[in-house]
Scaffold this motif. Sequence first.
Motif: not given
Length: 853
Positions: A413-425
Motif C-alpha cells: 500500500v502506497h499513498w501520497l503524504p498528507a499536506r502540512g505536518e503529521c507525526d504518523s499514520y
Amino acid sequence: MGSAPAKPSRNEGLYFVETDAISISVSDDEDRPNQVRGFGFTDVKCNSFVVSWKPPQDCDVERYQVRIFPPEGVKSKSLINSLQEASYTFDRLTSGTRYTVGVVLVDINKKKSTCASASESTLPQPPTEIDFPTSEITASTFRVRWRPSKGDRDYYEAEITPTNGVTGNTSVTNLLDCHHVFTGLVPGTEYNVKVVSVSNDRKSEVLEKSVITNPGHVYDLSFPNVTHNEMQLVWKPPSGIVECYTLKLTSEIEAEEPVVIEKIKQTSYKFNGLVTGRNYSCEIFTHALGKTSLRKRFDQCTVPSEIANLSVAKVTVDEVVLTWSNAPGDVEDYDLFLNPRDGVIGDPCPRGIVGTTHIFKGLLPGTKYTVGVVTNSKDKMSQRVVTGFLTDPASCGEISFPSDELKSTQIGVHWLPARGECDSYSILVIKDGGSGGSWKEEDITQPRHIFTGLTPGAEYAFTITTIREGRHSVSKTASCSTLPCPAGNIAFPEGGTTSNSIKVIWHPSAGGVDSYKIQAKGGGTRFEDYAKYDKAEFTISNLLPGTKYDIAVSVISYGVESEPSLATCMTGPDCVKELTAKTLSKNEIQVSWLPPDGGVDHFELAIRPPKGIGSETDPTGITSHVHVFERLVPGTLYSVWVTPIARGVRGPPTEVKAYTLPGDVLNVHFPTDCITSESMKIAWGVEGNSKDVMATLTNVYEGEFGQECAVPISKETIKSASQHVFTELTEGTKYTVTLQAIASPELSQAGGQNAVGAAIIANQETGGNRNEAATANNNEESSYKDPSESTTVISTRQAFVEIEDVSTCETTSKKSEDDIQTENKDIAQPSAPKTETSSPSSSPSENLPLIEL
C-alpha cells in the motif's frame, strides 16, 4: 489781516531763504536801496505761516510792501503796503499749498528796492479717524485705515513703534490708499501707529492710535502619556506676551459636556477619567492684555482596551474560526495577525475587521499557528491579545497499490503524504467487507506499508488516518484484492472440440474467485469472455475451423486478475466444399466433394434412409473425394452426409439429397373382359417405391404404302394407381400404350430429368371378344438393352409383344409427330379417346418431363 509777529523764542525754528531763492530786480537807478535778506518761515501750519526777513545794514527803512502769490485761495489780504515790521503772518491760507512771498523795501527817501521773494508751503491737513478692523487683527498682523485728509496732499506716511522683534516694515511712505497692513509683528504687543499726510514735502500733523496684536497660539503640542483613561498635554508658549491659557476638552459624543480648564499658567496639563478608545478634541486659547488668541485644536484618542475571551470556535484541516468579546469603551475595528503566513488564502494580517468573528482559510494542515488581535480606535491600538491553535492533519493523498508488490498473499500500500505536518499514520485493514475480520497497524511513519500473509483472491479495504499530536484526520479508504491463484490443469475433453468451438475445462482456483476470464487467440482473431466461478469449464464458440488457438484462463476476484494459465488447441476441420450427388441408375447414387482448407485425415459418410440398401450405409475411413452407393431402392429419395475428420476432431457434416431412378413397370396386361369397341383397360405393377405412372396412348395404322404409322393421341400422369381405362376409342383400331414409372412431384423437382423410369409399350386393338384376356408377353423378342423393359401389344384378333428402347421410342415419337404427319397429311386422323383410371388422377406436374412417342 496779518500782524507783526512776536520775537521768536530760542527754541522756535527759523527758516532762511537761500541766495538762489531771492529774486533780484536790476535797475539803472543806482540809488535804489538794497533788497531785504534772510527770509524765514516760522509757525507753518495748514492755513497760516509767519514770514520774516532782515533789512540791509546800510539802509534806513521807512516801510515794507509785502505780497503773497498766488493770491487765489487766500482769504486774507494778499498785498500789504505799509508794513513797519520785518515779519508778517499770513493766515486763512489753503492747506498743502505752496506760496511765494515778495517783499519790497521803501527807505526814508521813498525809494524802493527791488522785490525779494521766498516760497513756502502750508502744511497739509492730517488724516482723521484711524481704526483697526478687528477681524484683521491677528497675532502678527493688523490693518490700519483712516479717512482721507482734507485739501491737497501728495501721499501718506505711516509708522509703528515699538520696532523690537518686528520682522516687517515699521515705516512706510508714498501711501496713496488710506490703509496699510503691518506684518511680522510680535503677538500680544501694543503698537502706537502714526499717520501723516505729505504735500510738497511738508508733513501734516501726526494722527496716532494704539493697537494690540492678538496673543499667539501654542505650538509643539504633544501627548507624552496617553493611556486608557488619561491624557497628558504638553506645549510650548507662543512669542509675545502670555498671561494664561484656557483648555477645552470635547468628546466626540455630543451628549457629553465639554471640560473647560481656565487660567492655566503652566504649559502642560493631564486629563483623567476618560473613556478608553474615545477620540477627544482639545482646544487651547492664549490670553494676553485682555485679548484671546485664535484657538489651537488638537485631536487625540485614548488607548482602546484589549479584547477578551479570544478563543478558537472551530478548526479544520485548512480553516479556523476565531471569536472574541468586544473590548470595553469605544472600538472602531480590529486587526488580526496570523503567523506563520504560508499558504493562507487572503490577507494573513487582515485589518479593519468589524465584528467579533473571523475565519482564516487556506491554512496548512497539522500546523501550529499563533494569532494576535488588537483593538483599533482612531489612530490608537490596544495591546495585542494572542492565542494559538493547531489545524487538523490532512488526509493522505491518493492511495495506490503497485503491481510489483501485489501478489496472492501480499499487498503493498502506497499513498501520497498528507499536506502540512503529521507525526504518523494508522491503517485499519478490513477483509472481505468485514466477514474476514479486521486489524490495525499503528505508528507508520513512511507513506508506504507492505501487508503479508494474506488470503489469495480476497478483498482488503485499507483505511488510512493521519495523526498529528493526538488529532486525527478524516480517513481515506481504498480497496485492493490479492491476486487469485491461477487456474490449474487446463484440458480439452474428448468430443468437446468442433470446427468452430473448443470446450475448455480446468481445476478450480484456490482462494476467492468471482469469475474466470477465458481468452483465445489465433487465425488473426481474438476472443474474450467470462465464465462464472462455480463452473470450471467454458465452450469458446464462433472460432475459425482448422485453426490453432492459444487458450488463456485467468482467475478474477474482486476485479483483480491472476496470472493466466495457458494451453493450445486446434479446432476441427471445416465442412467439405462443393458436395454434389449424381443419380447413376435406379440402384446407384454417386457423391463427390472437395476437401476443406487445412486438410483432413479421412471422411465419414452416411446415407439415409438405410432400409433396403444392400451396401454399407455408413462407410468410414474414406480418403478419396468420391463415393458410389450401390444396390439402392429404385425411385427413393436419399440424404447423404459427408463429415471430415482431422486429428481426431470431427468437422461439421454436409448434406446432399438425391434419388434413384424409378423402377420398371411390371406385369402390364389388358384384362380381356374390359376391352370394348370404345374402351379398354390396362393394368400393371411398379418396381421399388415408384407410385405414379405416365401413360401415352398412340393410334397405330397402316400407311399409303403399307408402312405402319403411329399418331400420339394422349399423354397423362396416373397417380398412385395400378390400372387405367381408356374410353371413347374408335372401334377396330389398333392402339399402343406406353407406360413409364415416374417419381412423385417432390422427388421430380429434386431430381430433374432422372425422375422417370424405363418405357413399357403395350399394343391393343379395339373390338373382339371381351372375355379373351390379353396379356403382355415379356419373353418375346425385344430391342431394349435393359431386359426389364418390354412392350405388350394385345388385339382382338391377335396379341403380340413388341419391345423398344426408350430412346428409340422417343425418336419414333418425333417421327410420328413430324415426319409421318408430313408424309400422310392427306390421311384422316382419328379423334382422341377418353381415359379413365381406377383411382383418382390429377393433371401432370409442369416440372415433370413427358416422353412423347
